[in-house]
Scaffold this motif. Sequence first.
Motif, short mmCIF file in Angstrom:
data_model
loop_
_atom_site.label_atom_id
_atom_site.label_comp_id
_atom_site.label_asym_id
_atom_site.label_seq_id
_atom_site.Cartn_x
_atom_site.Cartn_y
_atom_site.Cartn_z
N ARG A 92 0.83 -1.21 0.00
CA ARG A 92 0.00 0.00 0.00
C ARG A 92 0.86 1.26 0.00
O ARG A 92 0.60 2.19 -0.74
N LEU A 93 1.89 1.26 0.85
CA LEU A 93 2.78 2.42 0.91
C LEU A 93 3.48 2.62 -0.43
O LEU A 93 3.57 3.75 -0.92
N THR A 94 3.95 1.55 -1.02
CA THR A 94 4.62 1.64 -2.32
C THR A 94 3.64 2.11 -3.39
O THR A 94 3.98 2.95 -4.22
N VAL A 120 5.31 -3.19 -13.22
CA VAL A 120 6.67 -3.70 -12.97
C VAL A 120 6.74 -4.38 -11.61
O VAL A 120 5.90 -4.16 -10.74
N LYS A 121 7.75 -5.22 -11.43
CA LYS A 121 7.95 -5.92 -10.17
C LYS A 121 8.10 -4.93 -9.02
O LYS A 121 8.55 -3.81 -9.21
N GLN A 122 7.74 -5.40 -7.82
CA GLN A 122 7.83 -4.55 -6.64
C GLN A 122 9.26 -4.05 -6.42
O GLN A 122 9.46 -2.91 -6.00
N GLU A 123 10.25 -4.87 -6.72
CA GLU A 123 11.64 -4.45 -6.55
C GLU A 123 11.96 -3.24 -7.43
O GLU A 123 12.69 -2.34 -7.01
N ILE A 124 11.42 -3.22 -8.65
CA ILE A 124 11.65 -2.10 -9.57
C ILE A 124 10.91 -0.87 -9.05
O ILE A 124 11.44 0.25 -9.09
N GLN A 125 9.69 -1.07 -8.54
CA GLN A 125 8.96 0.05 -7.95
C GLN A 125 9.75 0.66 -6.79
O GLN A 125 9.83 1.88 -6.66
N GLN A 126 10.34 -0.18 -5.97
CA GLN A 126 11.11 0.30 -4.84
C GLN A 126 12.35 1.06 -5.30
O GLN A 126 12.71 2.09 -4.72
#
Length: 156
Positions: A92-94, A120-126
């Motif tokens: 949610r935060l991301t 995109v993957k969560q890692e890329i979002q981060q």
Amino acid sequence: MEGKMSGVKLARRLNEQIARRGDKAKSVAECLGISSGYLSQLLACDRSFASASEELLRRVARYLQVTPVTCFLLAGKIEVADFFADQLDSSRLTGRAMDFIAESSFALEAGVERQMLSEVKQEIQQLVLLLYQEATDTRLMPVAEEWLYSISNNQG
């Protein structure tokens, strides 16, 4: 969490530190309180750090000069999501941060839309989130979550 690939990040980090220091495997094994053969299996990922004892991971943390929780994350014993009361808090935060970034002038200039960021993957979002925060000196995530992302994703 446990599996053939669990602990690869920790094995890589330990290999790098051994090479950086110029230590011999035998002396590292002695420091960690394990046999040279077991250390070799861990470093080659023939044995998983995820199945290693808590005490061994604490000794690895001391050798690497990192916190034990970092080793538990890198070994695959725990996940970033384990630090959230609700497993969805992180997502949610991301997601909220991606909404903010998608509406920014940077996204407009680059032609990036919200749908692209959500696919995109969560890692890329981060990574996008951390880069945006660094470029704009804006904090979109609480510092604790940012730290967790950095140790879980940037160490490997």
